[in-house]
Scaffold this motif. Structure first.
Motif, mmCIF file in Angstrom:
data_model
loop_
_atom_site.group_PDB
_atom_site.id
_atom_site.type_symbol
_atom_site.label_atom_id
_atom_site.label_comp_id
_atom_site.label_asym_id
_atom_site.label_seq_id
_atom_site.Cartn_x
_atom_site.Cartn_y
_atom_site.Cartn_z
ATOM 1 N N ILE A 56 81.768 30.278 19.022
ATOM 2 C CA ILE A 56 82.826 30.245 20.031
ATOM 3 C C ILE A 56 82.927 28.820 20.568
ATOM 4 C CG2 ILE A 56 83.605 31.123 22.265
ATOM 5 C CD1 ILE A 56 82.063 33.717 21.625
ATOM 6 N N LEU A 57 84.101 28.220 20.421
ATOM 7 C CA LEU A 57 84.320 26.827 20.810
ATOM 8 C C LEU A 57 84.945 26.744 22.201
ATOM 9 C CD1 LEU A 57 85.806 25.574 17.410
ATOM 10 C CD2 LEU A 57 83.433 25.392 18.192
ATOM 11 N N ASP A 58 84.695 25.628 22.867
ATOM 12 C CA ASP A 58 85.254 25.385 24.200
ATOM 13 C C ASP A 58 86.673 24.844 24.107
ATOM 14 O OD1 ASP A 58 83.045 26.202 25.645
ATOM 15 O OD2 ASP A 58 82.150 24.208 25.697
ATOM 16 N N PRO A 101 82.538 20.344 18.689
ATOM 17 C CA PRO A 101 81.306 19.574 18.860
ATOM 18 C C PRO A 101 80.878 18.886 17.563
ATOM 19 C CG PRO A 101 80.858 21.944 18.946
ATOM 20 C CD PRO A 101 82.336 21.775 18.810
ATOM 21 N N GLY A 102 80.204 17.753 17.716
ATOM 22 C CA GLY A 102 79.746 16.984 16.565
ATOM 23 C C GLY A 102 78.819 17.769 15.648
ATOM 24 N N ALA A 156 85.099 15.919 18.212
ATOM 25 C CA ALA A 156 86.547 15.694 18.199
ATOM 26 C C ALA A 156 87.215 16.546 19.261
ATOM 27 C CB ALA A 156 87.115 16.021 16.825
ATOM 28 N N GLU A 157 88.364 16.105 19.699
ATOM 29 C CA GLU A 157 89.198 16.851 20.629
ATOM 30 C C GLU A 157 90.593 16.923 20.010
ATOM 31 O OE1 GLU A 157 90.772 16.579 25.255
ATOM 32 O OE2 GLU A 157 89.688 14.891 24.388
ATOM 33 N N LEU A 162 92.100 31.333 18.057
ATOM 34 C CA LEU A 162 92.494 30.174 17.257
ATOM 35 C C LEU A 162 91.271 29.791 16.433
ATOM 36 C CD1 LEU A 162 94.440 28.070 19.926
ATOM 37 C CD2 LEU A 162 95.331 29.755 18.309
ATOM 38 N N ILE A 163 91.394 29.920 15.124
ATOM 39 C CA ILE A 163 90.266 29.741 14.210
ATOM 40 C C ILE A 163 90.344 28.349 13.594
ATOM 41 C CG2 ILE A 163 89.162 30.647 12.122
ATOM 42 C CD1 ILE A 163 90.858 33.313 13.003
ATOM 43 N N CYS A 164 89.235 27.616 13.668
ATOM 44 C CA CYS A 164 89.212 26.237 13.181
ATOM 45 C C CYS A 164 88.415 26.133 11.878
ATOM 46 C CB CYS A 164 88.591 25.332 14.239
ATOM 47 S SG CYS A 164 88.561 23.586 13.757
ATOM 48 N N ASP A 165 89.090 25.606 10.862
ATOM 49 C CA ASP A 165 88.452 25.201 9.605
ATOM 50 C C ASP A 165 88.707 23.712 9.444
ATOM 51 O OD1 ASP A 165 87.591 27.775 8.411
ATOM 52 O OD2 ASP A 165 89.724 28.206 8.349
ATOM 53 N N VAL A 166 87.847 23.049 8.695
ATOM 54 C CA VAL A 166 88.065 21.637 8.376
ATOM 55 C C VAL A 166 87.929 21.439 6.874
ATOM 56 C CG1 VAL A 166 87.253 20.752 10.598
ATOM 57 C CG2 VAL A 166 85.645 20.953 8.705
#
Length: 187
Positions: free
Chosen positions: A54-56, A77-78, A144-145, A161-165
């Motif tokens: 879970i991201l902020d 987060p890094g 990153a922001e 909101l799902i984050c992939d990189v």
């Protein structure tokens, strides 16, 4: 000092203390209501298997339903970017239906407070994903922001909101980073 004066002084001091305590609770409650829609807060049942995923985030203008001009600050987060990133994929679930709107001209990625140049920003509404491609990849372990400005908030609800990189190594791999659980609600 007679008993009536002593009784009055004790009664007055207890009333004063009670009033101060209630006032403090009231103002704390108002402050909590003000912050409720703008930060992740406490999530007990999330649907995200690992709580570490879970991201902020922060909503600059309180996350009211259908509000135009909202700014989403999504933090990565890094420790989640172990192989860096050359592209971000931010997707959302089919339900609840995201009836908001992202302003693609006002998307920004920051590292160490510096805005990075973007190669492309694309929103595939049918697939429910926003792709943000960077000119230069982010180094491994840098936080990153991601900033979406000028957003039209969706209707009242909780949105994942799902984050992939896409990693920035020699062999780019798409990797899951985490999920922002964004609450849009009347405050």
């Amino acid at each position: 000092m007679n008993k009536n004066h002593l009784f009055s002084a004790i009664f007055f001091s207890k009333r004063l203390i009670s009033t101060l305590i209630l006032s403090g609770c009231f103002f704390t409650g108002v402050q909590a209501l003000t912050w409720a829609g703008s930060n992740p807060g406490l999530t007990i049942f999330s649907g995200v298997e690992n709580r570490k995923d879970i991201l902020d985030y922060h909503l600059d203008f309180n996350g009211r339903p259908r509000q135009v001009g909202e700014r989403y600050r999504l933090y990565v987060p890094g420790k989640k970017l172990t192989q860096g990133a050359s592209k971000f994929f931010i997707s959302y679930l089919e339900r609840p239906k995201f009836d908001g709107k992202f302003n693609l001209d006002k998307v920004e990625v920051r590292v160490d407070g510096e805005s990075l140049p973007l190669k492309d920003v694309y929103w595939d509404k049918e697939s429910r994903v926003v792709e943000i491609e960077l000119e230069t990849p982010i180094e491994a372990s840098k936080k990153a922001e991601i900033i979406f400005s000028g957003v039209k908030n969706p209707s009242n609800g909780t949105y994942y909101l799902i984050c992939d990189v896409l990693s920035s190594g020699e062999i780019p791999i798409r990797m899951y980073v985490g999920t922002w659980i964004v609450s849009i609600e009347r405050v």
